[in-house]
Design an enzyme around this catalytic site. Structure first.
Site, PDB file in Angstrom:
ATOM      1  N   GLU A  50     -16.425  -7.390   7.866  1.00 23.82           N
ATOM      2  CA  GLU A  50     -16.354  -7.469   9.315  1.00 23.82           C
ATOM      3  C   GLU A  50     -15.101  -6.764   9.828  1.00 23.82           C
ATOM      4  O   GLU A  50     -14.006  -7.070   9.424  1.00 23.82           O
ATOM      5  CB  GLU A  50     -16.347  -8.952   9.681  1.00 23.82           C
ATOM      6  CG  GLU A  50     -16.759  -9.243  11.073  1.00 23.82           C
ATOM      7  CD  GLU A  50     -15.585  -9.207  12.018  1.00 23.82           C
ATOM      8  OE1 GLU A  50     -15.579  -8.291  12.848  1.00 23.82           O
ATOM      9  OE2 GLU A  50     -14.707 -10.058  11.911  1.00 23.82           O
ATOM     10  N   GLU A  96      -3.773   9.260  18.629  1.00 26.59           N
ATOM     11  CA  GLU A  96      -4.297  10.641  18.730  1.00 26.59           C
ATOM     12  C   GLU A  96      -5.424  10.847  17.716  1.00 26.59           C
ATOM     13  O   GLU A  96      -6.447  11.468  18.023  1.00 26.59           O
ATOM     14  CB  GLU A  96      -3.173  11.664  18.470  1.00 26.59           C
ATOM     15  CG  GLU A  96      -2.127  11.754  19.560  1.00 26.59           C
ATOM     16  CD  GLU A  96      -1.134  10.594  19.553  1.00 26.59           C
ATOM     17  OE1 GLU A  96      -1.043   9.872  18.536  1.00 26.59           O
ATOM     18  OE2 GLU A  96      -0.452  10.387  20.574  1.00 26.59           O
ATOM     19  N   GLN A 144       0.847  -1.196   0.000  1.00 28.41           N
ATOM     20  CA  GLN A 144       0.000   0.000   0.000  1.00 28.41           C
ATOM     21  C   GLN A 144       0.882   1.247   0.000  1.00 28.41           C
ATOM     22  O   GLN A 144       1.577   1.505   0.983  1.00 28.41           O
ATOM     23  CB  GLN A 144      -0.871  -0.001   1.256  1.00 28.41           C
ATOM     24  CG  GLN A 144      -1.750   1.217   1.414  1.00 28.41           C
ATOM     25  CD  GLN A 144      -2.366   1.294   2.809  1.00 28.41           C
ATOM     26  OE1 GLN A 144      -1.777   0.852   3.775  1.00 28.41           O
ATOM     27  NE2 GLN A 144      -3.548   1.876   2.892  1.00 28.41           N
ATOM     28  N   GLY A 145       0.838   2.011  -1.072  1.00 29.81           N
ATOM     29  CA  GLY A 145       1.670   3.214  -1.182  1.00 29.81           C
ATOM     30  C   GLY A 145       0.846   4.462  -0.922  1.00 29.81           C
ATOM     31  O   GLY A 145       0.493   5.186  -1.857  1.00 29.81           O
ATOM     32  N   TYR A 146       0.519   4.714   0.318  1.00 31.10           N
ATOM     33  CA  TYR A 146      -0.230   5.914   0.679  1.00 31.10           C
ATOM     34  C   TYR A 146       0.711   6.931   1.358  1.00 31.10           C
ATOM     35  O   TYR A 146       0.882   8.041   0.876  1.00 31.10           O
ATOM     36  CB  TYR A 146      -1.368   5.584   1.654  1.00 31.10           C
ATOM     37  CG  TYR A 146      -2.614   4.961   1.048  1.00 31.10           C
ATOM     38  CD1 TYR A 146      -2.611   4.382  -0.214  1.00 31.10           C
ATOM     39  CD2 TYR A 146      -3.804   4.933   1.771  1.00 31.10           C
ATOM     40  CE1 TYR A 146      -3.755   3.802  -0.733  1.00 31.10           C
ATOM     41  CE2 TYR A 146      -4.957   4.361   1.249  1.00 31.10           C
ATOM     42  CZ  TYR A 146      -4.931   3.797   0.001  1.00 31.10           C
ATOM     43  OH  TYR A 146      -6.076   3.227  -0.499  1.00 31.10           O
ATOM     44  N   SER A 147       1.311   6.528   2.510  1.00 31.02           N
ATOM     45  CA  SER A 147       2.059   7.497   3.326  1.00 31.02           C
ATOM     46  C   SER A 147       3.293   8.033   2.608  1.00 31.02           C
ATOM     47  O   SER A 147       3.934   7.321   1.838  1.00 31.02           O
ATOM     48  CB  SER A 147       2.517   6.842   4.631  1.00 31.02           C
ATOM     49  OG  SER A 147       1.423   6.299   5.315  1.00 31.02           O
TER      50      SER A 147
HETATM   51  C1  LIG Z   1       4.265  -0.654  11.370  1.00 28.97           C
HETATM   52  C2  LIG Z   1       3.737   0.357  10.367  1.00 28.97           C
HETATM   53  C3  LIG Z   1       3.346  -0.078   9.118  1.00 28.97           C
HETATM   54  C4  LIG Z   1       2.884   0.861   8.185  1.00 28.97           C
HETATM   55  N1  LIG Z   1       2.546   0.409   6.924  1.00 28.97           N
HETATM   56  C5  LIG Z   1       2.144   1.303   5.991  1.00 28.97           C
HETATM   57  C6  LIG Z   1       1.874   0.877   4.651  1.00 28.97           C
HETATM   58  O1  LIG Z   1       1.981  -0.311   4.321  1.00 28.97           O
HETATM   59  N2  LIG Z   1       1.518   1.804   3.738  1.00 28.97           N
HETATM   60  C7  LIG Z   1       1.370   3.120   4.067  1.00 28.97           C
HETATM   61  O2  LIG Z   1       1.007   3.895   3.180  1.00 28.97           O
HETATM   62  N3  LIG Z   1       1.637   3.570   5.319  1.00 28.97           N
HETATM   63  C8  LIG Z   1       2.034   2.688   6.272  1.00 28.97           C
HETATM   64  N4  LIG Z   1       2.325   3.125   7.557  1.00 28.97           N
HETATM   65  C9  LIG Z   1       2.285   4.552   7.834  1.00 28.97           C
HETATM   66  C10 LIG Z   1       1.153   4.966   8.776  1.00 28.97           C
HETATM   67  O3  LIG Z   1      -0.074   4.973   8.108  1.00 28.97           O
HETATM   68  C11 LIG Z   1       1.537   6.367   9.315  1.00 28.97           C
HETATM   69  O4  LIG Z   1       2.715   6.219  10.071  1.00 28.97           O
HETATM   70  C12 LIG Z   1       0.454   6.937  10.180  1.00 28.97           C
HETATM   71  O5  LIG Z   1      -0.688   7.240   9.425  1.00 28.97           O
HETATM   72  C13 LIG Z   1       0.948   8.217  10.888  1.00 28.97           C
HETATM   73  O6  LIG Z   1       1.488   9.104   9.980  1.00 28.97           O
HETATM   74  P1  LIG Z   1       2.945   9.741  10.195  1.00 28.97           P
HETATM   75  O7  LIG Z   1       3.889   8.635  10.510  1.00 28.97           O
HETATM   76  O8  LIG Z   1       3.245  10.581   9.017  1.00 28.97           O
HETATM   77  O9  LIG Z   1       2.835  10.622  11.495  1.00 28.97           O
HETATM   78  P2  LIG Z   1       2.203  12.085  11.563  1.00 28.97           P
HETATM   79  O10 LIG Z   1       0.876  12.098  10.902  1.00 28.97           O
HETATM   80  O11 LIG Z   1       3.221  13.073  11.116  1.00 28.97           O
HETATM   81  O12 LIG Z   1       1.987  12.224  13.117  1.00 28.97           O
HETATM   82  C14 LIG Z   1       3.030  12.595  14.038  1.00 28.97           C
HETATM   83  C15 LIG Z   1       2.391  12.739  15.408  1.00 28.97           C
HETATM   84  O13 LIG Z   1       1.436  13.816  15.373  1.00 28.97           O
HETATM   85  C16 LIG Z   1       0.169  13.342  15.796  1.00 28.97           C
HETATM   86  N5  LIG Z   1      -0.895  13.990  15.035  1.00 28.97           N
HETATM   87  C17 LIG Z   1      -0.965  14.123  13.693  1.00 28.97           C
HETATM   88  N6  LIG Z   1      -2.106  14.734  13.341  1.00 28.97           N
HETATM   89  C18 LIG Z   1      -2.777  14.966  14.485  1.00 28.97           C
HETATM   90  C19 LIG Z   1      -4.020  15.586  14.785  1.00 28.97           C
HETATM   91  N7  LIG Z   1      -4.833  16.058  13.811  1.00 28.97           N
HETATM   92  N8  LIG Z   1      -4.406  15.659  16.087  1.00 28.97           N
HETATM   93  C20 LIG Z   1      -3.609  15.170  17.091  1.00 28.97           C
HETATM   94  N9  LIG Z   1      -2.413  14.588  16.853  1.00 28.97           N
HETATM   95  C21 LIG Z   1      -1.999  14.490  15.569  1.00 28.97           C
HETATM   96  C22 LIG Z   1       0.173  11.860  15.522  1.00 28.97           C
HETATM   97  O14 LIG Z   1      -0.757  11.170  16.335  1.00 28.97           O
HETATM   98  C23 LIG Z   1       1.610  11.502  15.846  1.00 28.97           C
HETATM   99  O15 LIG Z   1       1.776  11.313  17.230  1.00 28.97           O
HETATM  100  C24 LIG Z   1       2.786   2.230   8.515  1.00 28.97           C
HETATM  101  C25 LIG Z   1       3.187   2.645   9.782  1.00 28.97           C
HETATM  102  C26 LIG Z   1       3.660   1.739  10.710  1.00 28.97           C
HETATM  103  C27 LIG Z   1       4.093   2.237  12.070  1.00 28.97           C
END
Ligand SMILES: Cc1cc2nc3c(=O)[nH]c(=O)nc-3n(C[C@H](O)[C@H](O)[C@H](O)COP(=O)(O)OP(=O)(O)OC[C@H]3O[C@@H](n4cnc5c(N)ncnc54)[C@H](O)[C@@H]3O)c2cc1C
Length: 389
Positions: free
Chosen positions: A244, A373, A126-129
């Site tokens: 589910e 969060e 999944q290439g989202y982040s």
């Molecule tokens: C083990 C693992 C597997 C993953 N696999 C995939 C994958 O296969 N494909 C993919 O696309 N992504 C993947 N991810 C990425 C994951 O979806 C993101 O890490 C997650 O959505 C958080 O985004 P970020 O890391 O950019 O943190 P950020 O969004 O930058 O957040 C940083 C901090 O700020 C807080 N924060 C951010 N916004 C808010 C808000 N509005 N209110 C309060 N607090 C906030 C967060 O809670 C966090 O503590 C994976 C992550 C992990 C840890």
């Protein structure tokens, strides 16, 4: 919520239990990660038996190779598979991209991909982040520019689980930089062997290679690999799927982890190697109660689905509670083993290093799939009706 099975549910549960009894694979769910990986081969037989019944993708319609199971049937099946500690076989192909293609894909896309997913021939990632887009996913910057019959992708994804073994990636890219941020995004299917795709490993703090950075440099993607309408990819990427999602498997898994730690605690106690202080025993009791609570939260989610409603903040509450509980359980296990928990070699560490591995692995559970969060924001605004900050 009615806790007892209806007659139909009891019949279905007995069928699932009978299937498991006669077909369960050789599988040690407590094995350390490296051993578990080596045992994937024998699971092919189990996969085939599931496929023959349409149980690889039980939620998919029968016409696409699924079993068209109702929400309750899936819930019972997930509960029984988790109780039997059976491994999942579907991956993101079954749980994410398959259902998305069934709803939004073209006939050609369905023909090309659905069968291969069910046969276990392909793996998806999944290439989202991206480095600047996680919780705020719509801020993604990977660019997609139309060139003749192709699209040309440039940008970077991060945390891409399994990209190093994946054949295909379903991903989001910005196709109209001038549109409001949710409206200029398109959903693509990218062959990971395409020239210009580079996968670089990210080693997690448990010293394991699960996720990656993925770079796209002038990657050409044929326009037939666009899912849905151009610039409407956001809505496809967030498709809410009617399957589910009670997390019953996680809730059962928490209790099973505790059962394992309790058994090991007994053994370590006999050899004088366990921390038997009242505070640790009190913690174990608390975790037990919390694991039972997690199960009830899963029941709540599924009963909402059964009432024909879509669980929303209730699913967030279950995710939040389950993932934070997994961290508390790991911490309690580390307290049981004390400083020996610093050992990571399964050959010498107590509990085959499961406590320490789980202590490190569960840190990411409150980030992956939406951070705690973000879940709390959903509970606050949609559940409690509080105003947005
Ligand atoms: C083990 C693992 C597997 C993953 N696999 C995939 C994958 O296969 N494909 C993919 O696309 N992504 C993947 N991810 C990425 C994951 O979806 C993101 O890490 C997650 O959505 C958080 O985004 P970020 O890391 O950019 O943190 P950020 O969004 O930058 O957040 C940083 C901090 O700020 C807080 N924060 C951010 N916004 C808010 C808000 N509005 N209110 C309060 N607090 C906030 C967060 O809670 C966090 O503590 C994976 C992550 C992990 C840890």
């Amino acid at each position: 919520m009615e806790f007892r099975d209806s007659p139909e549910q009891a019949t279905w549960r007995a069928e699932v239990q009978g299937f498991i009894k006669h077909n369960r694979p050789e599988w040690d769910p407590g094995a350390p990660m490296a051993e578990a990986r080596q045992r994937r081969g024998p699971l092919a037989d189990w996969r085939q038996k599931l496929a023959d019944k349409g149980w690889i993708a039980p939620a998919w319609p029968k016409e696409y190779g699924g079993a068209s199971l109702s929400v309750m049937q899936q819930f019972v099946m997930n509960e029984e598979f988790a109780e039997a500690r059976l491994p999942g076989v579907g991956g993101m192909g079954v749980s994410m991209i398959g259902p998305t293609l069934i709803i939004h894909g073209t006939e050609d896309q369905k023909k090309e991909h659905l069968g291969a997913i069910l046969r276990g021939e392909v793996q998806w990632c999944q290439g989202y982040s991206e480095p600047g887009a996680g919780s705020d996913l719509a801020a993604l910057q990977t660019r997609a520019v139309r060139d003749g019959d192709d699209w040309v992708l440039n940008g970077q994804k991060i945390w891409t689980t399994g990209a190093h073994t994946a054949d295909w990636c379903f991903m989001l890219a910005r196709s109209d930089p001038d549109a409001p941020k949710h409206r200029g995004i398109t959903y693509f299917l990218v062959d990971m062997k395409s020239p210009g795709v580079t996968v670089r490993p990210l080693i997690n703090m448990g010293n394991l290679h699960h996720f990656n950075e993925v770079f796209f440099e002038d990657v050409r993607v044929p326009s037939r690999n666009v899912v849905g309408e151009v610039n409407r990819g956001w809505y496809i990427g967030t498709t809410t799927l009617d399957y589910e999602r009670s997390s019953i498997g996680n809730a059962v898994g928490q209790r099973q982890s505790l059962e394992y730690y309790l058994r090991e605690y007994g053994k370590l106690k006999e050899s004088g190697k366990a921390n038997t202080s009242p505070s640790v025993r009190g913690e174990i009791a608390d975790r037990w109660i919390e694991a039972a609570t997690a199960r009830l939260m899963s029941y709540r989610v599924v009963s909402i689905q059964l009432a024909g409603r879509v669980p929303n903040h209730e699913a967030s509450a279950a995710k939040l509670f389950n993932t934070e509980l997994s961290q508390r359980i790991a911490r309690t296990a580390m307290k049981i083993v004390g400083t020996a928990g610093l050992l990571s070699d399964p050959a010498v560490a107590p509990m085959r290093s499961r406590a320490s591995a789980s202590y490190l692995a569960t840190v990411s559970s409150t980030i992956a799939g939406g951070t705690s969060e973000v879940q709390r924001n959903i509970i606050a605004t949609r559940g409690l009706g509080l105003p947005r900050a």
